[in-house]
Design an enzyme around this catalytic site. Sequence first.
Site, PDB file in Angstrom:
ATOM      1  N   HIS A  21    -118.200  19.049  18.234  1.00 43.03           N
ATOM      2  CA  HIS A  21    -117.554  20.296  17.801  1.00 43.03           C
ATOM      3  C   HIS A  21    -118.097  20.819  16.478  1.00 43.03           C
ATOM      4  O   HIS A  21    -117.656  21.852  15.996  1.00 43.03           O
ATOM      5  CB  HIS A  21    -116.046  20.098  17.679  1.00 43.03           C
ATOM      6  CG  HIS A  21    -115.380  19.744  18.980  1.00 43.03           C
ATOM      7  ND1 HIS A  21    -115.200  20.665  19.980  1.00 43.03           N
ATOM      8  CD2 HIS A  21    -114.881  18.581  19.441  1.00 43.03           C
ATOM      9  CE1 HIS A  21    -114.598  20.066  20.998  1.00 43.03           C
ATOM     10  NE2 HIS A  21    -114.400  18.806  20.705  1.00 43.03           N
ATOM     11  N   CYS A  35    -110.413  13.762  25.269  1.00 43.28           N
ATOM     12  CA  CYS A  35    -111.711  13.836  24.615  1.00 43.28           C
ATOM     13  C   CYS A  35    -112.141  12.447  24.152  1.00 43.28           C
ATOM     14  O   CYS A  35    -113.302  12.064  24.285  1.00 43.28           O
ATOM     15  CB  CYS A  35    -111.623  14.780  23.419  1.00 43.28           C
ATOM     16  SG  CYS A  35    -112.967  15.946  23.321  1.00 43.28           S
ATOM     17  N   CYS A  38     -77.449  26.063  22.602  1.00 42.79           N
ATOM     18  CA  CYS A  38     -77.564  26.179  21.153  1.00 42.79           C
ATOM     19  C   CYS A  38     -78.512  27.303  20.778  1.00 42.79           C
ATOM     20  O   CYS A  38     -78.187  28.162  19.971  1.00 42.79           O
ATOM     21  CB  CYS A  38     -78.085  24.876  20.546  1.00 42.79           C
ATOM     22  SG  CYS A  38     -76.883  23.544  20.592  1.00 42.79           S
ATOM     23  N   HIS A  39     -79.704  27.284  21.349  1.00 42.27           N
ATOM     24  CA  HIS A  39     -80.789  28.083  20.782  1.00 42.27           C
ATOM     25  C   HIS A  39     -80.896  29.499  21.329  1.00 42.27           C
ATOM     26  O   HIS A  39     -81.584  30.330  20.745  1.00 42.27           O
ATOM     27  CB  HIS A  39     -82.113  27.339  20.947  1.00 42.27           C
ATOM     28  CG  HIS A  39     -82.121  26.030  20.212  1.00 42.27           C
ATOM     29  ND1 HIS A  39     -81.965  25.937  18.864  1.00 42.27           N
ATOM     30  CD2 HIS A  39     -82.225  24.749  20.662  1.00 42.27           C
ATOM     31  CE1 HIS A  39     -81.992  24.662  18.484  1.00 42.27           C
ATOM     32  NE2 HIS A  39     -82.142  23.915  19.568  1.00 42.27           N
ATOM     33  N   CYS A  91     -83.204  15.936  20.341  1.00 39.70           N
ATOM     34  CA  CYS A  91     -82.244  16.896  20.882  1.00 39.70           C
ATOM     35  C   CYS A  91     -81.547  16.301  22.108  1.00 39.70           C
ATOM     36  O   CYS A  91     -80.338  16.407  22.255  1.00 39.70           O
ATOM     37  CB  CYS A  91     -82.950  18.183  21.289  1.00 39.70           C
ATOM     38  SG  CYS A  91     -82.885  19.479  20.037  1.00 39.70           S
TER      39      CYS A  91
END
Lengths: 107, 278
Positions: free
Chosen positions: B95, B130, B196-197, B239
Amino acid sequence: MAKARVKVPGKAKAGEVILIKTLIRHKMESGNRKDKKTGQKIPRHIIDKFTAKYNGEVFFSSDWEGGVSANPYCSFNCKVDKSGAFEFIWHDEKGEEFKAEAKIEVS
Amino acid sequence: MTRKGNKSMGAMGGLAALAGAAGLLLSGLLIANQAAAKSKYEVDGRKSGYHYSNPETNEMQDDDFLNPGMLWVQRGIALWSKVDGAAGKSCASCHGDDARKTMRGVFTVYPKLNKKTGKLENIEQRINRCRVENMKAKPWKWESGELLSMTTFIGFLSRGLPMNVKVDGEVKPFFEKGKAEYFKRRGQLDMACKHCHIDNPGKRIRADLLSEGRAGQAFPLYRLKWQKIGSLHRRFRGCNKQVRAKPYKPGAEEYVNLELYVKWRSRGLPVEVPAVRR
């Protein structure tokens, strides 16, 4: 592996008060936690002494206790009169020492 | 005697009020400084967790030196050019040395479809693939220092770019599955992510302020509670445990699908890695 980071201004005027920032990666195990699986206390393992030297002379040091968080950050001031090298040393309870260096040009 | 006592009490009360005022002034300044950053972290009404954090926590995130997550970025930089495995290669061998050029933006498009296996793949799994296929090295363990450092570093390289995951075409079925996970009730408390979200952001759940759960652009982040960097899947597991459900393993298919949905919910928000949260 570089564990510590320090930030010192590269240049300053004579008599100037500069701000130095330091940060190091360390788990700072307080000795109060228990291993969830075994129920045994995890032994204390902290950095207990931090020293900052300027041209070989100690100008700042502090003793750390169990209440200091992991990956501790510490910043402080230094009045510089002439060019030189800073050396920062974190002393671990197990006797290990972590070091970092920085240079400053004073005009 | 009582009078004297009252008097000294009054003086102390005054002092406390003064200290309080100074504190207010300080946090007022912090809030003013962060107002500009806040508008950056809001896109089409979608607000990053930055809006739900304390000003002091945000201050840590904004200062690259104060931000402890940068320690992991630094380690990631070192790992980038470290040779590992039987092939004698490092990341930089393929890379390039300057990851800032070659890897910028990569973080914003994962999870992506792996055409060979036909499965969805997130950034951690991509890094490990990789390592196994090209470097002939051992894959890093989930939540290990190395994998977290590399993921944080890759995320950091895309900082400021908008999140942009693909959710149509071949990826659509995974997206639908992830969405189903988000709305699926689970655990003893019988709650889904959305309770909740989506339904209650901005309200308190006991002492905690609920965010909108726009986590895709912020993870891996430094969580003060963990005192270290953690992955999105670690957060998912936390969570799940809180609603008393049995969590999946990190890297499980369910979580990768969910990750795609969560990252889609963060679409357009600038990458904050490494963010700092409570």
